[in-house]
Design an enzyme around this catalytic site. Structure first.
Site, PDB file in Angstrom:
ATOM      1  N   ASN A  62       1.555   3.210  -2.525  1.00  0.00           N
ATOM      2  CA  ASN A  62       0.847   4.241  -3.297  1.00  0.00           C
ATOM      3  C   ASN A  62      -0.343   4.789  -2.513  1.00  0.00           C
ATOM      4  OD1 ASN A  62       1.854   4.846  -6.114  1.00  0.00           O
ATOM      5  ND2 ASN A  62       1.996   2.608  -6.082  1.00  0.00           N
TER       6      ASN A  62
ATOM      7  N   HIS B 164      -0.260   2.031 -12.981  1.00  0.00           N
ATOM      8  CA  HIS B 164       0.392   0.853 -13.558  1.00  0.00           C
ATOM      9  C   HIS B 164       1.875   1.159 -13.758  1.00  0.00           C
ATOM     10  CE1 HIS B 164       0.691  -2.883 -15.743  1.00  0.00           C
ATOM     11  NE2 HIS B 164       1.375  -2.236 -16.676  1.00  0.00           N
TER      12      HIS B 164
ATOM     13  N   MET C 101      -4.188  -6.057  -7.254  1.00  0.00           N
ATOM     14  CA  MET C 101      -3.669  -7.060  -8.179  1.00  0.00           C
ATOM     15  C   MET C 101      -4.725  -8.055  -8.663  1.00  0.00           C
ATOM     16  SD  MET C 101      -0.699  -5.811  -8.386  1.00  0.00           S
ATOM     17  CE  MET C 101       0.226  -6.978  -9.365  1.00  0.00           C
TER      18      MET C 101
ATOM     19  N   THR D  18     -11.105   1.062 -17.621  1.00  0.00           N
ATOM     20  CA  THR D  18     -12.152   0.560 -18.515  1.00  0.00           C
ATOM     21  C   THR D  18     -12.058  -0.967 -18.469  1.00  0.00           C
ATOM     22  OG1 THR D  18     -10.625   0.692 -20.374  1.00  0.00           O
ATOM     23  CG2 THR D  18     -12.063   2.599 -20.031  1.00  0.00           C
TER      24      THR D  18
ATOM     25  N   GLY E 191       0.793  -1.228   0.000  1.00  0.00           N
ATOM     26  CA  GLY E 191       0.000   0.000   0.000  1.00  0.00           C
ATOM     27  C   GLY E 191       0.822   1.273   0.000  1.00  0.00           C
TER      28      GLY E 191
ATOM     29  N   ASP F 151      -5.474  -2.639 -18.018  1.00  0.00           N
ATOM     30  CA  ASP F 151      -4.436  -1.605 -18.146  1.00  0.00           C
ATOM     31  C   ASP F 151      -4.635  -0.766 -19.400  1.00  0.00           C
ATOM     32  OD1 ASP F 151      -3.316  -2.510 -15.768  1.00  0.00           O
ATOM     33  OD2 ASP F 151      -2.047  -3.964 -16.796  1.00  0.00           O
TER      34      ASP F 151
HETATM   35  C1  GAR Z   1       3.232  -0.696  -7.691  1.00  0.00           C
HETATM   36  O1  GAR Z   1       4.380  -0.606  -8.526  1.00  0.00           O
HETATM   37  C2  GAR Z   1       1.994  -0.620  -8.539  1.00  0.00           C
HETATM   38  O2  GAR Z   1       2.113   0.219  -9.664  1.00  0.00           O
HETATM   39  C3  GAR Z   1       1.838  -2.048  -8.961  1.00  0.00           C
HETATM   40  O3  GAR Z   1       2.115  -2.779  -7.802  1.00  0.00           O
HETATM   41  C4  GAR Z   1       3.135  -2.097  -7.075  1.00  0.00           C
HETATM   42  C5  GAR Z   1       2.834  -2.156  -5.583  1.00  0.00           C
HETATM   43  O4  GAR Z   1       2.225  -0.985  -5.157  1.00  0.00           O
HETATM   44  N1  GAR Z   1       0.524  -2.295  -9.475  1.00  0.00           N
HETATM   45  C6  GAR Z   1       0.264  -3.158 -10.458  1.00  0.00           C
HETATM   46  O5  GAR Z   1       1.114  -3.817 -10.990  1.00  0.00           O
HETATM   47  C7  GAR Z   1      -1.205  -3.250 -10.802  1.00  0.00           C
HETATM   48  N2  GAR Z   1      -1.392  -4.115 -11.924  1.00  0.00           N
HETATM   49  P1  GAR Z   1       2.018  -0.564  -3.636  1.00  0.00           P
HETATM   50  O6  GAR Z   1       3.366  -0.443  -2.966  1.00  0.00           O
HETATM   51  O7  GAR Z   1       1.291   0.741  -3.745  1.00  0.00           O
HETATM   52  O8  GAR Z   1       1.176  -1.635  -2.961  1.00  0.00           O
END
Ligand code: GAR
Length: 202
Positions: A16, A111, A92, A143, A14, A147
Site C-alpha cells: 500500500n 483496513h 500492525m 481515532t 509495504g 479500526d
Molecule cells: C493490507 O491488506 C492492509 O490492509 C492490512 O495489511 C495488509 C498488508 O499491507 N492492514 C491491516 O490489517 C491493518 N490492521 P501492505 O502490503 O501494504 O503491507
C-alpha cells in the site's frame, strides 16, 4: 500552494505504501517525507529507501509491553519529519489514545474489510465464514478506537464461489492499491467526502 508532507507507517511488505508513493510521483497535492516501521527488517523499508525516501524504524520488541515507551520513540522521527498527514499502511501495531490524539484529524488507516464489519485481524476468513456476498476495504481517519473513525473511502467486490482467505486477500489488496491513493489525493486537498469504488471484475 505547497505540497502537504506525508509520513507512511508500515510493518511489512509495504505494498500500500508503494501505491501511495507511485501516485505521489505524478502531479499531486502531497509528497512523501518519511516511511517509518516498527520492524527494522520490514521489506517495505528497503523499497522506500530505493526510491530515495527517508526511512526510519523503531523496533517495538525492544519495549516489551510498554506501548507508551515504544510510541515515544516512534514519535521522534515522525516529529522530525513534520508530516501534515500520517498514513498507516499495513501498520500492525495498536496505537494508544495518547499517540492517536496527537495526530487526530491528520492520520489515516486502510483496513481490509468493509468497516464497521470485521475490525481487527483475519478479516477475509471472517467474511467467508459469515457467508457474506461482498467484501472489500476501508480508508478511515484514525481515532483511539481500533479500526474506527470517520469513513473516507470504501471499495468492495463480490465474493466468488471457491474463494479462500488467500484469494480474497489478493483481490482486496488490489482494491486497496486503487482506493488508498485516490482517498489520499482527495484528503490532501481538504476533501473528506467518502469515496466509494466497486469492482466486480477485480
Ligand atoms: C493490507 O491488506 C492492509 O490492509 C492490512 O495489511 C495488509 C498488508 O499491507 N492492514 C491491516 O490489517 C491493518 N490492521 P501492505 O502490503 O501494504 O503491507
Amino acid at each position: 500552494m505547497s505540497r502537504k508532507k506525508v509520513a507512511i507507517l508500515i510493518s511489512g511488505s509495504g505494498s500500500n505504501m508503494l501505491a501511495l508513493l507511485d501516485d505521489m510521483q505524478a502531479d499531486h497535492p502531497a509528497e512523501p517525507c518519511l516511511v517509518l516501521s516498527n520492524d527494522p527488517a520490514a521489506p517495505g523499508l528497503a523499497k522506500a529507501a530505493a526510491r530515495g525516501i527517508d526511512v526510519a524504524s523503531v523496533d517495538h520488541r525492544v519495549f516489551g509491553r510498554d506501548r507508551s515507551a515504544f510510541e515515544a520513540e516512534l514519535m521522534k522521527p515522525l516529529l522530525a519529519a513534520g508530516p501534515d498527514i500520517v498514513c498507516l499502511a499495513g501498520f500492525m501495531r495498536i496505537l494508544t489514545a495518547g499517540f492517536v490524539s496527537h495526530w487526530q484529524g491528520r492520520m489515516l488507516n486502510i483496513h481490509p474489510s468493509l468497516l464497521p464489519r470485521y475490525k481487527g485481524l483475519d478479516t477475509h476468513a471472517r467474511a467467508l465464514d459469515a457467508g457474506d456476498a461482498r467484501h472489500g476495504c476501508t480508508v478511515h481517519e484514525v481515532t483511539p478506537a481500533l479500526d474506527d473513525g470517520p469513513l473516507l473511502g470504501q471499495a468492495d467486490l463480490e465474493i466468488r464461489p471457491g474463494d479462500t482467505p488467500a484469494t480474497l486477500a489478493a483481490r482486496v489488496l488490489d482494491l486497496e492499491h486503487r482506493l488508498y491513493p485516490a482517498v489520499l489525493r482527495r484528503y490532501a486537498q481538504g476533501d473528506r467526502t467518502p469515496l466509494f469504488l466497486t469492482s466486480d471484475a477485480a
